[in-house]
Design an enzyme around this catalytic site. Structure first.
Site, mmCIF file in Angstrom:
data_model
loop_
_atom_site.group_PDB
_atom_site.id
_atom_site.type_symbol
_atom_site.label_atom_id
_atom_site.label_comp_id
_atom_site.label_asym_id
_atom_site.label_seq_id
_atom_site.Cartn_x
_atom_site.Cartn_y
_atom_site.Cartn_z
ATOM 1 N N ALA A 111 0.815 -1.217 0.000
ATOM 2 C CA ALA A 111 0.000 0.000 0.000
ATOM 3 C C ALA A 111 0.849 1.268 0.000
ATOM 4 O O ALA A 111 0.294 2.365 -0.102
ATOM 5 C CB ALA A 111 -0.924 0.005 1.219
ATOM 6 N N ASP A 112 2.158 1.130 0.080
ATOM 7 C CA ASP A 112 3.023 2.303 0.157
ATOM 8 C C ASP A 112 3.139 2.979 -1.208
ATOM 9 O O ASP A 112 3.620 2.381 -2.185
ATOM 10 C CB ASP A 112 4.408 1.891 0.656
#
Length: 438
Positions: free
Chosen positions: A384-385
């Site tokens: 999700a980064d």
């Protein structure tokens, strides 16, 4: 004791320890009892005139050194100032001599007796060490019986904890390497998920890497240890991924900063405060939160958070959601429901993420940052980064920004060192923003 007295709990590789102080002098340390509550109770019994508080700067440095030593890092505690007032001269001589025993070494009770000029007093030396108020700082664990026997140990866990500490120190002395110096250049660009800016990401990751103002500053926080061989990891990635291998020279040598923390509570509290804020704003608010208790030189504790009213916490700049998250975190830590560092050491990555995300306000991304920047785990890929995904797009020519599914598929080639690949992807974004090298 004077007015500046207190005690604090902190997590180490062997469990939750505690330290008591008066001014800049340590008046006692405590090895882990069978639970955090019992360790706290033991400190309150030993030092009834102290209160749980945040350590002042001098004592915080001692805590950092203790955490470092118990995680297998070289750490010199010989200069720590101890409160020896009221101790008999014989015990003072024993403790002073014991402090000169180097980490990784041992001496017998008889040899220590001869060192202090009292041959034949091995039993008295053992009695003095059994009443040692400063375990680890006065390393009674390094004093053993004759014929290779470990001798006694009065801490909870008995001889087992003594042998464990000796094993940690022996491993450190065997594998000693020069300390790494972390520079601003080694800071990878990271971005939190879900519309969080890159500034927010750097601020939130401060909780996983040290200083609130600068994730890589933290000069008073000793460097931690990677849980893998970085040279072997880089060599494996070079063989597994030609695209990444071709960029490694430009991106520079792998240099992931891993740092220990006082406790899991400490790291998560700072992470909560930093969410969706710039580095500067978060540092200001976190400083105000610290100032609600023992002053700006320390850090929050569960007991303090639980004593502070909602209105007081809101007044320092915390949102209602963050107040509730900090209260949930403090409640979990206070009742022993938050895992300690020693417990996490025996857990796999997914289990750690599952435990940490039980805390209100802590999502998977924050837990993954903890795995990378606090525990030094080798195979973490924070899908999700945003920064990591932008790095994939830059190096592999994927536009627009690749999806988490695309990154996950590509990341299969990086196992079991996806943490190292993540660092290089963050570094690619950093160099794009600052071609001069950061």
């Amino acid at each position: 004791m004077g007015a500046d007295v207190g005690f604090a709990m902190f997590d180490t590789a062997i469990g939750r320890c505690a330290i008591a102080w008066c001014g800049d002098r340590v008046v006692g340390t405590q090895l882990p009892e069978t639970s955090s509550a019992k360790t706290r109770q033991r400190m309150q019994t030993r030092f009834p005139r102290t209160r749980e508080a945040i350590p002042p700067a001098d004592i915080a440095r001692v805590v950092n050194d203790l955490v470092a030593l118990l995680s297998g890092q070289p750490s010199d505690l010989g200069a720590v100032s101890l409160d020896l007032d009221g101790l008999p001269p014989f015990r003072r001589r024993v403790y002073e001599a014991a402090r000169r025993i180097p980490a990784g070494g041992t001496v017998t009770y008889g040899a220590l007796a001869r060192t202090i000029g009292a041959p034949g007093s091995a039993r008295s030396v053992g009695n003095a060490l059994g009443r040692n108020p400063f375990p680890i700082i006065v390393p009674c664990h390094r004093v053993v019986a004759a014929n290779g026997r470990p001798g006694g140990f009065t801490a909870a866990g008995g001889v087992g904890i003594k042998l464990r500490i000796l094993d940690i120190e022996n491993a450190a002395s065997t594998n000693a390497a020069p300390a790494r110096t972390t520079s601003a250049r080694s800071a990878p660009a990271r971005s939190a998920p879900d519309k969080t800016s890159s500034k927010t990401a750097s601020a939130t990751t401060a909780s996983a890497a040290g200083s609130a103002a600068n994730p890589l500053a933290g000069a008073e926080t000793p460097a931690g240890r990677l849980g893998f061989d970085p040279a072997a990891a880089v060599a494996r990635l070079r063989r597994a991924d030609q695209v990444l291998a071709a960029q490694m020279h430009r991106l520079g040598p792998f240099d992931l900063p891993v740092r220990p923390t006082f406790s899991v509570f400490d790291m998560l509290a700072e992470a909560i405060v930093h969410q969706q804020l710039s580095t500067k704003a978060a540092a200001t608010i976190f400083g105000r939160l610290r100032a609600l208790g023992a002053g700006a030189g320390g850090r929050p504790t569960p007991a303090r958070i639980l004593r502070v009213s909602d209105d007081e916490m809101r007044a320092v700049g915390l949102s209602r959601a963050k107040v509730l998250a900090l209260q949930d975190l403090a409640n979990r830590a206070d009742r022993g429901a938050l895992p300690g560092l020693d417990e996490l050491a025996g857990m796999d990555d997914d289990s750690i993420v599952a435990r940490l995300t039980e805390v209100r306000g802590i999502g998977r991304w924050s837990a993954e940052m903890f795995l990378i920047f606090r525990l030094g785990r080798p195979d973490v890929l924070p899908l999700a980064d945003q920064g990591l995904r932008r790095g994939v797009g830059l190096l592999y020519g994927i536009a627009p920004i690749p999806t988490p599914e695309q990154v996950a598929e590509l990341g299969e080639r990086w196992r079991p060192y996806r943490t190292v690949a993540s660092w290089y992807l963050w570094r690619a974004v950093e160099l794009e923003r600052n071609p001069a090298g950061g």
